[in-house]
Design a protein around this motif. Structure first.
Motif, PDB file in Angstrom:
ATOM      1  N   GLY A 140       0.813  -1.211   0.000  1.00 24.80           N
ATOM      2  CA  GLY A 140       0.000   0.000   0.000  1.00 24.80           C
ATOM      3  C   GLY A 140       0.845   1.259   0.000  1.00 24.80           C
ATOM      4  O   GLY A 140       0.551   2.224  -0.715  1.00 24.80           O
ATOM      5  N   GLN A 141       1.902   1.223   0.819  1.00 20.53           N
ATOM      6  CA  GLN A 141       2.789   2.401   0.880  1.00 20.53           C
ATOM      7  C   GLN A 141       3.471   2.634  -0.463  1.00 20.53           C
ATOM      8  O   GLN A 141       3.618   3.767  -0.918  1.00 20.53           O
ATOM      9  CB  GLN A 141       3.833   2.192   1.977  1.00 20.53           C
ATOM     10  CG  GLN A 141       3.241   2.279   3.373  1.00 20.53           C
ATOM     11  CD  GLN A 141       4.187   1.770   4.444  1.00 20.53           C
ATOM     12  OE1 GLN A 141       5.079   0.970   4.170  1.00 20.53           O
ATOM     13  NE2 GLN A 141       3.975   2.206   5.665  1.00 20.53           N
ATOM     14  N   ARG A 142       3.862   1.541  -1.109  1.00 26.43           N
ATOM     15  CA  ARG A 142       4.499   1.671  -2.429  1.00 26.43           C
ATOM     16  C   ARG A 142       3.537   2.297  -3.430  1.00 26.43           C
ATOM     17  O   ARG A 142       3.916   3.131  -4.237  1.00 26.43           O
ATOM     18  CB  ARG A 142       4.918   0.294  -2.938  1.00 26.43           C
ATOM     19  CG  ARG A 142       6.332  -0.058  -2.531  1.00 26.43           C
ATOM     20  CD  ARG A 142       6.739  -1.351  -3.146  1.00 26.43           C
ATOM     21  NE  ARG A 142       7.011  -2.305  -2.079  1.00 26.43           N
ATOM     22  CZ  ARG A 142       7.322  -3.568  -2.265  1.00 26.43           C
ATOM     23  NH1 ARG A 142       7.371  -4.058  -3.472  1.00 26.43           N
ATOM     24  NH2 ARG A 142       7.580  -4.346  -1.251  1.00 26.43           N
ATOM     25  N   GLN A 143       2.283   1.871  -3.338  1.00 25.33           N
ATOM     26  CA  GLN A 143       1.298   2.414  -4.274  1.00 25.33           C
ATOM     27  C   GLN A 143       1.105   3.915  -4.042  1.00 25.33           C
ATOM     28  O   GLN A 143       1.006   4.687  -4.990  1.00 25.33           O
ATOM     29  CB  GLN A 143      -0.032   1.686  -4.092  1.00 25.33           C
ATOM     30  CG  GLN A 143      -1.021   2.030  -5.198  1.00 25.33           C
ATOM     31  CD  GLN A 143      -1.877   0.853  -5.565  1.00 25.33           C
ATOM     32  OE1 GLN A 143      -2.029  -0.080  -4.791  1.00 25.33           O
ATOM     33  NE2 GLN A 143      -2.443   0.874  -6.743  1.00 25.33           N
ATOM     34  N   CYS A 144       1.094   4.287  -2.757  1.00 28.73           N
ATOM     35  CA  CYS A 144       0.955   5.711  -2.443  1.00 28.73           C
ATOM     36  C   CYS A 144       2.120   6.509  -3.015  1.00 28.73           C
ATOM     37  O   CYS A 144       1.940   7.585  -3.589  1.00 28.73           O
ATOM     38  CB  CYS A 144       0.891   5.918  -0.925  1.00 28.73           C
ATOM     39  SG  CYS A 144      -0.628   5.346  -0.214  1.00 28.73           S
ATOM     40  N   VAL A 145       3.329   5.960  -2.867  1.00 30.37           N
ATOM     41  CA  VAL A 145       4.514   6.665  -3.386  1.00 30.37           C
ATOM     42  C   VAL A 145       4.416   6.780  -4.915  1.00 30.37           C
ATOM     43  O   VAL A 145       4.743   7.822  -5.492  1.00 30.37           O
ATOM     44  CB  VAL A 145       5.816   5.928  -2.981  1.00 30.37           C
ATOM     45  CG1 VAL A 145       7.032   6.600  -3.606  1.00 30.37           C
ATOM     46  CG2 VAL A 145       5.963   5.905  -1.470  1.00 30.37           C
ATOM     47  N   ALA A 146       3.929   5.706  -5.557  1.00 30.00           N
ATOM     48  CA  ALA A 146       3.794   5.749  -7.021  1.00 30.00           C
ATOM     49  C   ALA A 146       2.802   6.833  -7.437  1.00 30.00           C
ATOM     50  O   ALA A 146       3.027   7.548  -8.425  1.00 30.00           O
ATOM     51  CB  ALA A 146       3.340   4.389  -7.534  1.00 30.00           C
ATOM     52  N   ILE A 147       1.729   6.969  -6.664  1.00 29.39           N
ATOM     53  CA  ILE A 147       0.737   8.008  -6.983  1.00 29.39           C
ATOM     54  C   ILE A 147       1.354   9.394  -6.779  1.00 29.39           C
ATOM     55  O   ILE A 147       1.223  10.285  -7.623  1.00 29.39           O
ATOM     56  CB  ILE A 147      -0.537   7.835  -6.103  1.00 29.39           C
ATOM     57  CG1 ILE A 147      -1.256   6.541  -6.492  1.00 29.39           C
ATOM     58  CG2 ILE A 147      -1.468   9.028  -6.264  1.00 29.39           C
ATOM     59  CD1 ILE A 147      -2.390   6.150  -5.561  1.00 29.39           C
ATOM     60  N   ILE A 148       2.074   9.553  -5.668  1.00 35.64           N
ATOM     61  CA  ILE A 148       2.705  10.858  -5.390  1.00 35.64           C
ATOM     62  C   ILE A 148       3.713  11.196  -6.494  1.00 35.64           C
ATOM     63  O   ILE A 148       3.801  12.337  -6.956  1.00 35.64           O
ATOM     64  CB  ILE A 148       3.403  10.838  -4.008  1.00 35.64           C
ATOM     65  CG1 ILE A 148       2.361  10.714  -2.911  1.00 35.64           C
ATOM     66  CG2 ILE A 148       4.252  12.082  -3.795  1.00 35.64           C
ATOM     67  CD1 ILE A 148       2.946  10.429  -1.532  1.00 35.64           C
TER      68      ILE A 148
END
Lengths: 215, 237
Positions: A140-148
């Motif tokens: 989930g954190q990786r996905q957030c970073v990808a979105i950012i």
């Protein structure tokens, strides 16, 4: 904003996208849903020119991006994408992942890019991971970073390929709010999802895809 | 034993052989370093051509040329390559040796780097392109740094091999350690000059590999310390 005309994509003799046409207006939030293998991700990859279609046209901001004189890099800077596999740069920290492109491509001053990145990290609740390497992050954190990382380029359009596939409910709500805010601020969103509830909560239009065709 | 001591004293001290030995030792190290630098430059350039072709399909002809170059330099003895260079260009022994060993090493370095790039997930290149980086920028900023990190152990091995390979530089008139040992052998008719030079080569490769391993371990330890600090404090330095 984006007009796709009679798009066809063939992989090894198998037609993955069959005569797909769609018009997406500015600030629209269009989510494509459908079963696995329907061609949703391929469609997004064609929009970003990660895949070259066999035929058809893609007009983005009045320019046919499939024409040979089109600068693909410039198009991609204006059309961000969050891939299904996130694909964060494994050798860079979270901060470097999100600031590399704005600093190198948009020539933003490092301080400005870092401040902007910190704000977004705080908003997603992962500010404490700022110096972590991607291998230390949860899905989930990786996905957030990808979105950012995509947001940091301030694109006109963002393509989301299964944006909630690795997120828990709390994080899904966070992404939903971000997508809504982006739409309000004039960013066009095109996404694919299996999660129809998420799509209904954010999309201004939902389109079904089956067997490489928009239904 | 006294025969051996007398022979060594006679050649090394009385005939001032130690001066030639020290000079050859210094020249061998300089030759190795110059060849390694040239090899690294050539290797990176060759690898870049091959990697760019692999990822973007560009530079097809250059890619073919690089494959031929690498096959030729890896498929023939370095001694023959030195002889060809020496007879082709009539350059000084120094230049011939640097070019010969540099190009030979470059062929191996390019293959090491190419293999290391193969270990980097191709999605890394793709995600850089998605952000708007050109294929050149994606390779330079994202793929190559990871590949070079992966390739460090193999590059260190290549450097150690290069030190030992310089023993054949004598064929083009370069006064390397092996060449000096041959001259000493002809003066003493004994095997000890070769053993002595062998010991020198062994010490140099041992020191280099130990030193480089130490650096590698220190870098790894620093990364682990940093990771632990991040885990402990929540925010890293």
């Amino acid at each position: 904003m984006i007009e796709v005309k009679r798009l066809v994509k063939v992989f090894n003799g198998c037609t993955v996208l069959d005569d797909v046409s769609i018009k997406i207006e500015k600030s629209e939030c269009v989510f494509i849903y459908g079963p696995s293998g329907a061609g949703k991700s391929t469609f997004l990859r064609c929009l970003n020119l990660l895949e070259r279609p066999a035929s058809g046209d893609i007009v983005f901001a009045g320019q046919n991006i499939l024409s040979p004189d089109c600068d693909v890099s410039k198009v991609r800077q204006r059309m961000g994408m969050v891939c299904q596999e996130f694909d964060l740069f494994t050798n860079y920290t979270v901060l470097d992942n999100i600031t590399l492109a704005p600093i190198k491509l948009l020539k933003k001053p490092a301080e400005e890019a870092i401040n902007e990145g910190c704000e977004l990290l705080e908003r997603f609740g992962i500010w404490d991971k700022i110096y972590s390497l991607p291998c230390r992050l949860s899905g989930g954190q990786r996905q957030c970073v990808a979105i950012i990382r995509a947001l940091m380029m301030s694109p006109d359009v963002i393509l989301f390929d299964e944006p909630t596939s690795a997120l828990d409910n709390q994080m899904q709500l966070g992404v939903r709010d971000v997508v809504r805010d982006l739409c309000k601020s004039g960013v066009t969103i095109v996404g694919t999802t299996h999660n129809s509830r998420f799509a209904e909560s954010v999309a201004t239009r939902m389109v079904q895809m089956e067997g490489g065709r928009l239904v | 034993m006294s025969d051996l001591t007398n022979s060594m004293y006679g050649v090394l001290v009385a005939r001032a052989g130690y001066i030639a030995l020290v000079r050859a030792f210094r020249d061998t190290l300089v030759l190795t370093c110059c060849s390694a630098v040239l090899g690294l430059v050539v290797g990176v350039l060759l690898a870049f051509v091959r990697v760019r072709y692999r990822f973007s399909g560009r530079w097809r002809v250059a890619n073919r040329a690089v494959i031929c170059f690498v096959q030729i330099f890896r498929g023939t003895p370095v001694m023959l390559q030195l002889l060809v260079f020496g007879n082709l260009w009539r350059l000084s022994p120094w230049l011939v040796a640097i070019l010969g060993f540099g190009f030979n090493s470059g062929a191996y370095v390019s293959e090491i780097l190419r293999a290391s790039v193969g270990e980097v997930d191709s999605s890394q290149y793709e995600s850089a392109c998605v952000l708007g980086f050109s294929d050149y920028q994606a390779l330079r900023l994202v793929v190559l740094p990871q590949a070079i990190k992966n390739s460090v152990p193999a590059l260190l091995n290549e450097f150690c091999s290069l030190i030992k390979e310089t023993a054949v530089a004598g064929v083009v008139g370069f006064q390397c350690l092996a060449q000096v040992a041959t001259v000493m052998n002809s003066n003493s008719s004994r095997a000890w000059p070769y053993v002595l030079v062998g010991v020198l080569y062994f010490i140099v490769t041992l020191v280099v590999s130990c030193g480089l391993n130490r650096i590698r371990r220190a870098v790894a330890a620093r990364e682990i310390r940093r990771e632990r600090l991040v885990e402990k404090t929540g925010v890293g330095i």
